[in-house]
Design a protein around this motif. Structure first.
Motif, PDB file in Angstrom:
ATOM      1  N   ALA B 111       0.837  -1.207   0.000  1.00 18.88           N
ATOM      2  CA  ALA B 111       0.000   0.000   0.000  1.00 18.88           C
ATOM      3  C   ALA B 111       0.870   1.255   0.000  1.00 18.88           C
ATOM      4  N   ILE B 112       1.945   1.225   0.754  1.00 18.43           N
ATOM      5  CA  ILE B 112       2.822   2.403   0.809  1.00 18.43           C
ATOM      6  C   ILE B 112       3.562   2.572  -0.523  1.00 18.43           C
ATOM      7  N   ILE B 113       4.011   1.459  -1.080  1.00 20.15           N
ATOM      8  CA  ILE B 113       4.708   1.527  -2.373  1.00 20.15           C
ATOM      9  C   ILE B 113       3.771   2.120  -3.432  1.00 20.15           C
ATOM     10  N   ALA B 114       2.491   1.696  -3.388  1.00 15.51           N
ATOM     11  CA  ALA B 114       1.525   2.228  -4.355  1.00 15.51           C
ATOM     12  C   ALA B 114       1.310   3.724  -4.149  1.00 15.51           C
ATOM     13  N   SER B 115       1.228   4.157  -2.885  1.00 14.49           N
ATOM     14  CA  SER B 115       1.049   5.600  -2.621  1.00 14.49           C
ATOM     15  C   SER B 115       2.221   6.383  -3.187  1.00 14.49           C
ATOM     16  N   LEU B 116       3.424   5.868  -2.958  1.00 11.63           N
ATOM     17  CA  LEU B 116       4.622   6.565  -3.428  1.00 11.63           C
ATOM     18  C   LEU B 116       4.651   6.578  -4.955  1.00 11.63           C
ATOM     19  N   GLY B 117       4.181   5.485  -5.553  1.00 14.54           N
ATOM     20  CA  GLY B 117       4.126   5.405  -7.010  1.00 14.54           C
ATOM     21  C   GLY B 117       3.294   6.534  -7.584  1.00 14.54           C
ATOM     22  N   ARG B 118       2.217   6.863  -6.887  1.00 16.45           N
ATOM     23  CA  ARG B 118       1.354   7.941  -7.380  1.00 16.45           C
ATOM     24  C   ARG B 118       2.025   9.304  -7.283  1.00 16.45           C
ATOM     25  N   LEU B 119       3.069   9.384  -6.492  1.00 14.30           N
ATOM     26  CA  LEU B 119       3.844  10.630  -6.420  1.00 14.30           C
ATOM     27  C   LEU B 119       5.049  10.561  -7.359  1.00 14.30           C
ATOM     28  N   GLY B 128      13.872  -9.455   3.726  1.00 14.51           N
ATOM     29  CA  GLY B 128      14.314  -9.592   5.107  1.00 14.51           C
ATOM     30  C   GLY B 128      14.388  -8.281   5.866  1.00 14.51           C
ATOM     31  N   MET B 129      14.005  -7.185   5.218  1.00 16.18           N
ATOM     32  CA  MET B 129      14.071  -5.891   5.900  1.00 16.18           C
ATOM     33  C   MET B 129      12.728  -5.201   5.739  1.00 16.18           C
ATOM     34  N   THR B 130      11.827  -5.512   6.655  1.00 17.55           N
ATOM     35  CA  THR B 130      10.479  -4.955   6.593  1.00 17.55           C
ATOM     36  C   THR B 130      10.535  -3.440   6.576  1.00 17.55           C
ATOM     37  N   GLY B 131       9.699  -2.858   5.736  1.00 18.34           N
ATOM     38  CA  GLY B 131       9.702  -1.428   5.556  1.00 18.34           C
ATOM     39  C   GLY B 131       9.640  -1.149   4.066  1.00 18.34           C
ATOM     40  N   VAL B 132       9.672   0.131   3.727  1.00 19.03           N
ATOM     41  CA  VAL B 132       9.646   0.492   2.316  1.00 19.03           C
ATOM     42  C   VAL B 132      10.888   1.309   2.009  1.00 19.03           C
ATOM     43  N   TRP B 133      11.489   0.995   0.908  1.00 22.66           N
ATOM     44  CA  TRP B 133      12.790   1.538   0.582  1.00 22.66           C
ATOM     45  C   TRP B 133      12.796   2.211  -0.786  1.00 22.66           C
ATOM     46  N   ARG B 137      17.771   3.483   0.623  1.00 26.63           N
ATOM     47  CA  ARG B 137      17.305   4.395   1.675  1.00 26.63           C
ATOM     48  C   ARG B 137      15.892   4.018   2.124  1.00 26.63           C
ATOM     49  N   LYS B 138      15.687   4.093   3.426  1.00 27.71           N
ATOM     50  CA  LYS B 138      14.391   3.700   3.977  1.00 27.71           C
ATOM     51  C   LYS B 138      13.466   4.902   4.055  1.00 27.71           C
ATOM     52  N   ILE B 139      12.281   4.774   3.492  1.00 27.15           N
ATOM     53  CA  ILE B 139      11.347   5.902   3.485  1.00 27.15           C
ATOM     54  C   ILE B 139      10.169   5.662   4.438  1.00 27.15           C
ATOM     55  N   ALA B 140       9.851   4.403   4.698  1.00 25.50           N
ATOM     56  CA  ALA B 140       8.737   4.113   5.608  1.00 25.50           C
ATOM     57  C   ALA B 140       9.111   2.966   6.534  1.00 25.50           C
ATOM     58  N   SER B 141       8.735   3.118   7.801  1.00 23.72           N
ATOM     59  CA  SER B 141       8.983   2.081   8.800  1.00 23.72           C
ATOM     60  C   SER B 141       7.657   1.413   9.138  1.00 23.72           C
ATOM     61  N   ILE B 193      -0.963  15.887   4.419  1.00 22.99           N
ATOM     62  CA  ILE B 193      -2.378  15.619   4.097  1.00 22.99           C
ATOM     63  C   ILE B 193      -2.522  15.037   2.691  1.00 22.99           C
ATOM     64  N   ASP B 194      -1.747  15.573   1.746  1.00 21.23           N
ATOM     65  CA  ASP B 194      -1.775  14.987   0.390  1.00 21.23           C
ATOM     66  C   ASP B 194      -1.464  13.504   0.458  1.00 21.23           C
ATOM     67  N   VAL B 195      -0.397  13.199   1.183  1.00 18.49           N
ATOM     68  CA  VAL B 195       0.054  11.813   1.244  1.00 18.49           C
ATOM     69  C   VAL B 195      -0.954  10.961   2.019  1.00 18.49           C
ATOM     70  N   ALA B 196      -1.589  11.567   3.025  1.00 18.22           N
ATOM     71  CA  ALA B 196      -2.608  10.830   3.784  1.00 18.22           C
ATOM     72  C   ALA B 196      -3.731  10.380   2.860  1.00 18.22           C
ATOM     73  N   LYS B 197      -4.118  11.274   1.951  1.00 17.12           N
ATOM     74  CA  LYS B 197      -5.186  10.928   1.011  1.00 17.12           C
ATOM     75  C   LYS B 197      -4.771   9.763   0.121  1.00 17.12           C
ATOM     76  N   LEU B 198      -3.548   9.887  -0.407  1.00 16.12           N
ATOM     77  CA  LEU B 198      -3.050   8.815  -1.271  1.00 16.12           C
ATOM     78  C   LEU B 198      -2.964   7.492  -0.515  1.00 16.12           C
ATOM     79  N   ALA B 199      -2.457   7.579   0.702  1.00 12.08           N
ATOM     80  CA  ALA B 199      -2.254   6.357   1.480  1.00 12.08           C
ATOM     81  C   ALA B 199      -3.591   5.701   1.827  1.00 12.08           C
ATOM     82  N   ALA B 200      -4.602   6.532   2.148  1.00 12.10           N
ATOM     83  CA  ALA B 200      -5.917   5.968   2.484  1.00 12.10           C
ATOM     84  C   ALA B 200      -6.469   5.204   1.289  1.00 12.10           C
ATOM     85  N   GLY B 201      -6.342   5.806   0.093  1.00 14.92           N
ATOM     86  CA  GLY B 201      -6.840   5.151  -1.112  1.00 14.92           C
ATOM     87  C   GLY B 201      -6.086   3.863  -1.402  1.00 14.92           C
TER      88      GLY B 201
END
Lengths: 507, 235
Positions: B111-119, B128-133, B137-141, B193-201
């Motif tokens: 879901a986070i990767i998809a949100s970032l894709g929209r940006l 083996g390294m949970t999170g989004v990269w 570089r790690k962008i989301a924990s 807030i922009d990102v919150a909208k994307l992430a919710a979707g």
């Protein structure tokens, strides 16, 4: 015949898990549904729940240690002779279990929850199919366990309600003595579950009905003057019923009283939790009463009052020095703020430019007898304008005292209607918000409003030399129906003159 | 999946860590007894360091007295939350095949990767390294808790986070782990807030909700009120 507790498989792809914490220790009695341990796999932390009865005999995997799925991590020994773990509802040791489990969760909400440990007798966690079959059977009324009885309810200490229907959720798995193939954690597979509609009121009634049908244990009920339903609700919510005032005959406490009490508590709690916020884009929110008043009055102001604006930059060097020397010498009992200094300067200027302290009314100008200065104060989602009355008679420390009193009331409540009405001129000070400059909207029927910005280090020219000074922007908005630019400019320069020569404010 | 699965999304603004935890616990309790539906809380925290249950305090290498430290019952090591970071706490019940802890983590990442894709930011998982990269570089924990198959805690996505705050810790217990943000990856214009909208979707899509309903934060209490007291019928 002891039971082995194994590292549960929490995921298809899970290979090993780590014990973060044991929540039970050797020798502890374990009831069905009790939280046994916190298990971590990858970045997820789950609470492993017991589904057998007994005493924790041995822990084989210590906290912080990791083991492969299926490894025996602890041993559970049956508690004693008649304590058959899966005894159906008849056994006295079984009935209170739900209450205990539920209360454990209430006391330690972070910990007590449940994934079942995979005991040898039971199907692996993924046996969702079995659970679905199971659910189907329940829906058909087969094997339906009895509803919670008053006795079980009486033992409950928790806010969690026991579900009326056994198929409701995981909790139901505990109310219901599980048959051997039945996995409690899976009983929650229920298609109606996630439709995200808040609890329909009917559910509560459903839960309640069986209880009210049962005659109350008479002696007890008489003493506390509470209906059995109310007593149960209070116990479930962990509330001492003595704190609730009854509205029934002779002060009898009804379930409704308990509900109202809980609601008030929650309302209070959540108002606090959700302090400052912004609306989510794409939503509509009804305005609060205060917001509506602001909306209507500000729109009226801009519709009816032709505003014009005048701005000056004020050298605050001397005012800063004055404030510091007052602090150092403690000449006055009250701390003098910049706001107090500005109110005093404005009051002096208003006494000389009376048209600024006036109202346009039916082609006339009403000049007010007193100078009552309102100060716009931000509150949650709105603002209020407490008023310092008759500023023409007040010295600087008296203004400070009055302002201090109003600030206290703003923080703790207790404004009287007089505190909030009768302003003849308003000051809006956004100095603490670090703004360069802004203009404010006149509060009808007043003739002007002074907008005060932050004191900042800015280049100034002193004696033909460039220097760094502390200056502040000030903008007055005036009602052009009764004030012309010249008057507005003179008034504002008068305020500026007092602020730049603040010794005059001490007189 | 049930055709009428609705995700409620609440934008909470800036919420103190302890208050948000209290809210989560209340929602989890309500969710497990089926008194409320699935809810995604989206918010920002004031500066705070949090340690997972198994985390080592030594991973906070330079503790700052002004920034509080919380130890919480989620997986994962130490992380930082603060202004400019979108925090998402899904309080949802996992059902059927979704009752798989690692699957849940992978879907959160998706879901986070998809949100970032929209940006326009290309992000990925790392084995083996949970999170989004984003590259190395790690962008989301991510750190979650699961209680009776109801989720809590969740993800923290750096939007315009001041990454210097990560310097005082060993993020997620990975030495030399370099953090990044949406701003640093080329979208300084995106707001939380922009990102919150994307992430919710993206979250609703990934988890198969048929609809999202935006809930005003101050309506949450009324949801819980009906969950706790059952007095809705009289209102």
């Amino acid at each position: 015949m002891s039971n082995e507790i194994v590292m549960p498989k929490l995921s298809d792809t899970m290979e090993e898990g780590k014990i973060l914490r044991w929540l039970k220790h050797p020798g502890d009695a374990v009831h069905h549904g009790d939280a046994l341990a916190e298990v971590e796999t990858d970045k997820a932390d789950m609470v492993m729940e017991a589904f057998d009865e007994g005493v924790l005999a041995e822990i084989r995997l210590k906290e912080g240690e990791t083991a492969k799925v299926g490894t025996v991590i602890a041993i559970l020994r049956p508690a004693g002779a008649g304590a058959e773990a899966s005894a159906p509802n008849g056994g006295g040791s079984v009935e209170p279990k739900p209450a205990e489990v539920v209360s454990a969760e209430t006391k330690e909400p972070e910990e007590a929850t449940a994934i079942p440990s995979s005991g040898p007798r039971l199907a692996p966690i993924r046996a969702a199919g079995a659970a679905r079959k199971r659910r189907g059977a329940e829906a058909n009324g087969e094997n339906r366990p009895p509803r919670s009885t008053p006795r079980a309810i009486g033992r409950s200490e928790a806010a969690d309600e026991e579900p009326a229907e056994p198929a409701k959720g995981t909790i139901a798995g505990k109310v219901e003595p599980p048959p051997p193939e039945f996995h409690p954690a899976l009983s929650a597979v229920r298609s109606a579950g996630p439709t995200a509609i808040p609890a329909p009121p009917a559910r509560d009634l459903t839960v309640a009905t069986p209880v009210s049908d049962v005659p109350a244990p008479s002696g007890e009920a008489g003493k506390l003057r509470a209906s059995p339903l109310a007593r149960r609700a209070a116990e479930e919510a962990g509330i001492d019923i003595a704190h609730i005032r009854g509205s029934g005959p002779d002060g009898r406490i009804t379930k409704r009283d308990v509900d109202n009490f809980i609601r008030e508590q929650q309302l209070f709690k959540f108002r606090r939790l959700i302090a400052p916020r912004e609306g989510m884009p794409g939503t509509r929110e009804e305005l609060s009463k205060m917001r509506k008043t602001i909306a209507h009055r500000m729109a009226q102001s801009k519709r009816e009052i032709p505003h014009f604006y005048v701005t000056v930059e004020v050298d605050m060097e001397e005012a800063v020095k004055l404030k510091r020397s007052l602090e150092a010498t403690e000449l006055f009992e009250e701390d003098i703020t910049y706001n107090d200094i500005i109110v005093k300067a404005t009051a002096l200027a208003l006494s000389r430019y009376t048209r600024m302290n006036a109202s346009y009314e039916d082609d006339g100008i009403v000049i007010y007898p007193h100078i009552n200065i309102g100060m716009a104060v931000a509150v949650e989602d709105g603002l209020i304008v407490p008023v310092i009355h008759e500023c023409e008679h007040l010295t600087l420390p008296e203004i400070a005292r009055a302002a201090h009193r109003l600030v206290n009331k703003a923080a703790h409540g207790g404004f009287t209607s007089e505190d909030l009405s009768g302003a003849t001129f308003t000051i809006s000070n956004m100095g603490m918000l670090n703004v360069e400059h802004f203009a404010a909207v006149i509060v009808p029927p007043q003739a002007g409003i002074l907008a005060v910005s932050a004191i900042k280090d800015r280049p100034v020219v002193r004696n033909g030399q460039l220097a760094i000074g502390k200056t502040m922007m000030m903008t007055v908005a005036c009602d052009h129906r009764i004030i012309d630019g010249v008057v507005g400019a003179r008034f504002l320069n008068e305020v500026k003159r007092f602020l730049e020569n603040p010794a005059s404010l001490l007189v | 999946m049930d055709p009428a699965r609705i995700l409620r999304v609440a934008w909470m603004g800036v919420v103190d860590y302890a208050a948000a935890l209290e809210l989560q616990n209340a929602l989890v309790a309500a969710r497990t007894r089926d008194a409320v539906g699935d809810i995604l809380l989206l918010l920002e925290h004031p500066h705070v360091y949090t340690l997972g249950r198994g985390a080592d305090e030594r991973f906070i290498t330079r503790p700052t007295p002004e920034i509080p430290i919380h130890r919480v019952s989620r997986g994962g090591q130490v992380t930082y939350h603060g202004p400019g970071q979108l925090v998402g706490y899904p309080i949802i019940r996992l059902e059927g095949v979704e009752r798989d802890v690692l699957r849940y983590l992978r879907k959160l990442e998706a879901a986070i990767i998809a949100s970032l894709g929209r940006l326009g930011i290309e992000a990925a998982r790392r084995a083996g390294m949970t999170g989004v990269w984003v590259g190395p570089r790690k962008i989301a924990s991510i750190g979650v808790g699961i209680r009776r198959w109801t989720t809590l805690h969740g993800f923290a996505l750096n939007v315009a986070t001041d990454l210097a705050y990560f310097d005082a810790i060993v993020p997620c217990g990975i030495a030399g782990c370099q953090m990044t943000s949406i701003a640093r990856e080329g979208r300084p214009d995106a707001t939380v807030i922009d990102v919150a909208k994307l992430a919710a979707g993206a979250f609703a899509e990934e988890f198969g909700y048929s609809a999202t309903e935006i809930v005003a934060a101050d309506r949450l209490w009324s949801l819980l009120e009906s969950a706790g007291g059952g007095c809705e019928a009289r209102k």
